[in-house]
Design an enzyme around this catalytic site. Sequence first.
Site, mmCIF file in Angstrom:
data_model
loop_
_atom_site.group_PDB
_atom_site.id
_atom_site.type_symbol
_atom_site.label_atom_id
_atom_site.label_comp_id
_atom_site.label_asym_id
_atom_site.label_seq_id
_atom_site.Cartn_x
_atom_site.Cartn_y
_atom_site.Cartn_z
ATOM 1 N N LYS A 106 -0.456 15.109 -10.100
ATOM 2 C CA LYS A 106 0.354 14.615 -11.215
ATOM 3 C C LYS A 106 1.426 15.646 -11.603
ATOM 4 C CE LYS A 106 -1.426 10.534 -11.888
ATOM 5 N NZ LYS A 106 -0.628 9.308 -11.719
ATOM 6 N N TYR B 244 -6.431 16.116 -8.545
ATOM 7 C CA TYR B 244 -5.729 15.042 -9.277
ATOM 8 C C TYR B 244 -4.651 15.650 -10.184
ATOM 9 C CZ TYR B 244 -5.101 11.161 -12.644
ATOM 10 O OH TYR B 244 -4.575 10.184 -13.454
ATOM 11 N N VAL C 265 -7.245 6.560 -20.607
ATOM 12 C CA VAL C 265 -6.854 5.190 -20.943
ATOM 13 C C VAL C 265 -8.011 4.285 -20.516
ATOM 14 C CG1 VAL C 265 -5.109 3.392 -20.634
ATOM 15 C CG2 VAL C 265 -4.443 5.798 -20.446
ATOM 16 N N ASN D 63 3.189 3.096 -10.679
ATOM 17 C CA ASN D 63 1.934 3.174 -11.428
ATOM 18 C C ASN D 63 0.721 3.422 -10.530
ATOM 19 O OD1 ASN D 63 -0.098 2.214 -13.655
ATOM 20 N ND2 ASN D 63 -0.445 0.889 -11.891
ATOM 21 N N THR E 11 -9.380 1.933 -18.609
ATOM 22 C CA THR E 11 -9.245 1.145 -17.376
ATOM 23 C C THR E 11 -10.429 1.485 -16.457
ATOM 24 O OG1 THR E 11 -8.088 2.852 -16.133
ATOM 25 C CG2 THR E 11 -6.711 1.412 -17.483
ATOM 26 N N ASP F 31 0.892 -1.166 0.000
ATOM 27 C CA ASP F 31 0.000 0.000 0.000
ATOM 28 C C ASP F 31 0.926 1.210 0.000
ATOM 29 O OD1 ASP F 31 -1.565 2.203 0.599
ATOM 30 O OD2 ASP F 31 -2.871 1.088 1.963
HETATM 31 N N1 NAP Z 1 -6.872 5.543 -16.863
HETATM 32 C C1 NAP Z 1 -6.485 6.733 -17.284
HETATM 33 O O1 NAP Z 1 -7.172 7.403 -18.076
HETATM 34 C C2 NAP Z 1 -5.171 7.308 -16.838
HETATM 35 C C3 NAP Z 1 -4.647 8.396 -17.556
HETATM 36 C C4 NAP Z 1 -3.426 8.936 -17.165
HETATM 37 C C5 NAP Z 1 -2.770 8.414 -16.079
HETATM 38 N N2 NAP Z 1 -3.313 7.376 -15.392
HETATM 39 C C6 NAP Z 1 -2.576 6.880 -14.249
HETATM 40 O O2 NAP Z 1 -2.271 5.523 -14.473
HETATM 41 C C7 NAP Z 1 -2.086 4.864 -13.226
HETATM 42 C C8 NAP Z 1 -2.881 3.584 -13.217
HETATM 43 O O3 NAP Z 1 -4.256 3.924 -13.336
HETATM 44 P P1 NAP Z 1 -5.345 2.951 -13.988
HETATM 45 O O4 NAP Z 1 -6.017 3.727 -15.033
HETATM 46 O O5 NAP Z 1 -4.769 1.625 -14.276
HETATM 47 O O6 NAP Z 1 -6.341 2.872 -12.738
HETATM 48 P P2 NAP Z 1 -7.119 1.685 -12.042
HETATM 49 O O7 NAP Z 1 -7.594 0.717 -13.075
HETATM 50 O O8 NAP Z 1 -8.119 2.365 -11.166
HETATM 51 O O9 NAP Z 1 -5.989 0.965 -11.180
HETATM 52 C C9 NAP Z 1 -5.362 1.647 -10.132
HETATM 53 C C10 NAP Z 1 -4.375 0.696 -9.492
HETATM 54 O O10 NAP Z 1 -3.698 1.399 -8.450
HETATM 55 C C11 NAP Z 1 -3.815 0.622 -7.260
HETATM 56 N N3 NAP Z 1 -3.757 1.458 -6.073
HETATM 57 C C12 NAP Z 1 -4.535 2.519 -5.741
HETATM 58 N N4 NAP Z 1 -4.172 3.002 -4.550
HETATM 59 C C13 NAP Z 1 -3.134 2.251 -4.114
HETATM 60 C C14 NAP Z 1 -2.327 2.247 -2.959
HETATM 61 N N5 NAP Z 1 -2.537 3.119 -1.960
HETATM 62 N N6 NAP Z 1 -1.341 1.335 -2.868
HETATM 63 C C15 NAP Z 1 -1.132 0.425 -3.849
HETATM 64 N N7 NAP Z 1 -1.884 0.353 -4.956
HETATM 65 C C16 NAP Z 1 -2.862 1.257 -5.086
HETATM 66 C C17 NAP Z 1 -5.132 -0.108 -7.400
HETATM 67 O O11 NAP Z 1 -5.180 -1.196 -6.498
HETATM 68 P P3 NAP Z 1 -6.571 -1.831 -5.942
HETATM 69 O O12 NAP Z 1 -7.006 -2.828 -6.981
HETATM 70 O O13 NAP Z 1 -6.203 -2.421 -4.646
HETATM 71 O O14 NAP Z 1 -7.551 -0.692 -5.805
HETATM 72 C C18 NAP Z 1 -5.048 -0.518 -8.857
HETATM 73 O O15 NAP Z 1 -4.218 -1.624 -9.025
HETATM 74 C C19 NAP Z 1 -2.489 5.884 -12.158
HETATM 75 O O16 NAP Z 1 -1.342 6.500 -11.634
HETATM 76 C C20 NAP Z 1 -3.322 6.879 -12.929
HETATM 77 O O17 NAP Z 1 -3.327 8.156 -12.333
HETATM 78 C C21 NAP Z 1 -4.477 6.805 -15.754
#
Ligand code: NAP
Length: 238
Positions: free
Chosen positions: A148, A144, A177, A77, A179, A54
């Site tokens: 970043k 947010y 993205v 990530n 997700t 965490d």
């Molecule tokens: N999706 C987008 O559009 C987008 C765009 C730009 C940047 N990003 C960045 O990409 C990264 C990944 O995002 P995603 O889109 O893959 O989001 P996601 O599908 O919501 O996944 C987030 C991941 O982060 C984990 N997480 C959250 N808080 C945590 C903590 N305190 N300790 C350890 N793990 C933690 C979650 O674990 P749990 O399963 O336990 O919740 C999950 O594995 C993030 O940094 C996000 O800001 C995303």
Amino acid sequence: MKIKDSIVFVTGASRGLGLAFAREALARGAAKVYAGVRNPERFSEPGIVPVKLDVTDPASVTAAAKIASDVTVLVNNAGIAEVSESPFAQDVEDQARRIFETNFYGVVRTTRAFEASLPSNGNGGIINVLSDVTWRPVPFLAPYSASKAAAWSYTNNARLQLRERKIGVVGVHVGFVDTDLTKGFDVPKADPVDVVRQAYDALEAGESEVLADDGSRDLKQSLSAAVPGYIDPSVLQA
Ligand SMILES: NC(=O)c1ccc[n+]([C@@H]2O[C@H](COP(=O)([O-])OP(=O)(O)OC[C@H]3O[C@@H](n4cnc5c(N)ncnc54)[C@H](OP(=O)(O)O)[C@@H]3O)[C@@H](O)[C@H]2O)c1
């Protein structure tokens, strides 16, 4: 450097981009891939080693770094996003603290815990997943975006500090993205696998930055304009 034969640790690898980073590392021939996850008992991916993590908990980060002391590539990530009513919403300060705890302090904490054991022979690397909101103002994502932007600044400082040790540091900028994070948004979204491939390609090529979609490239291009996209997003093409 090559991902092949490296030892990769991905934070937030339970799903989304993190899981794609872990799987792609394995596909590229990494010798070992650790998945930093909050619930290792729920994680089951052939060939990937779950480690409890965490990023908001200093003891958890220290323990994970001790278990995975052989890591050569760290992928920061893990991240959270929350929509705000506005930059002046009643709860915006609490929300910003919560988001910073993961997206900024989580990156600082994890990098600090792992960096000393990364190799200084040209095989070490760090990838930090940032966002296009580093440069794009989106008032309903104000805390947010700020988290970043702070992580971007930290990434640039870490890169300079680690240059002497030949440890590459890649910042990844991307818009929406596909997700869980964006499941409520009906907009065009990048494929997580494509973003991850670009990130690893950049690290392997010794590059420092990934602009993973048209929107991020457009924003970067506008930064030196008299009216850049961060002042007036209507100047942007994508
Ligand atoms: N999706 C987008 O559009 C987008 C765009 C730009 C940047 N990003 C960045 O990409 C990264 C990944 O995002 P995603 O889109 O893959 O989001 P996601 O599908 O919501 O996944 C987030 C991941 O982060 C984990 N997480 C959250 N808080 C945590 C903590 N305190 N300790 C350890 N793990 C933690 C979650 O674990 P749990 O399963 O336990 O919740 C999950 O594995 C993030 O940094 C996000 O800001 C995303």
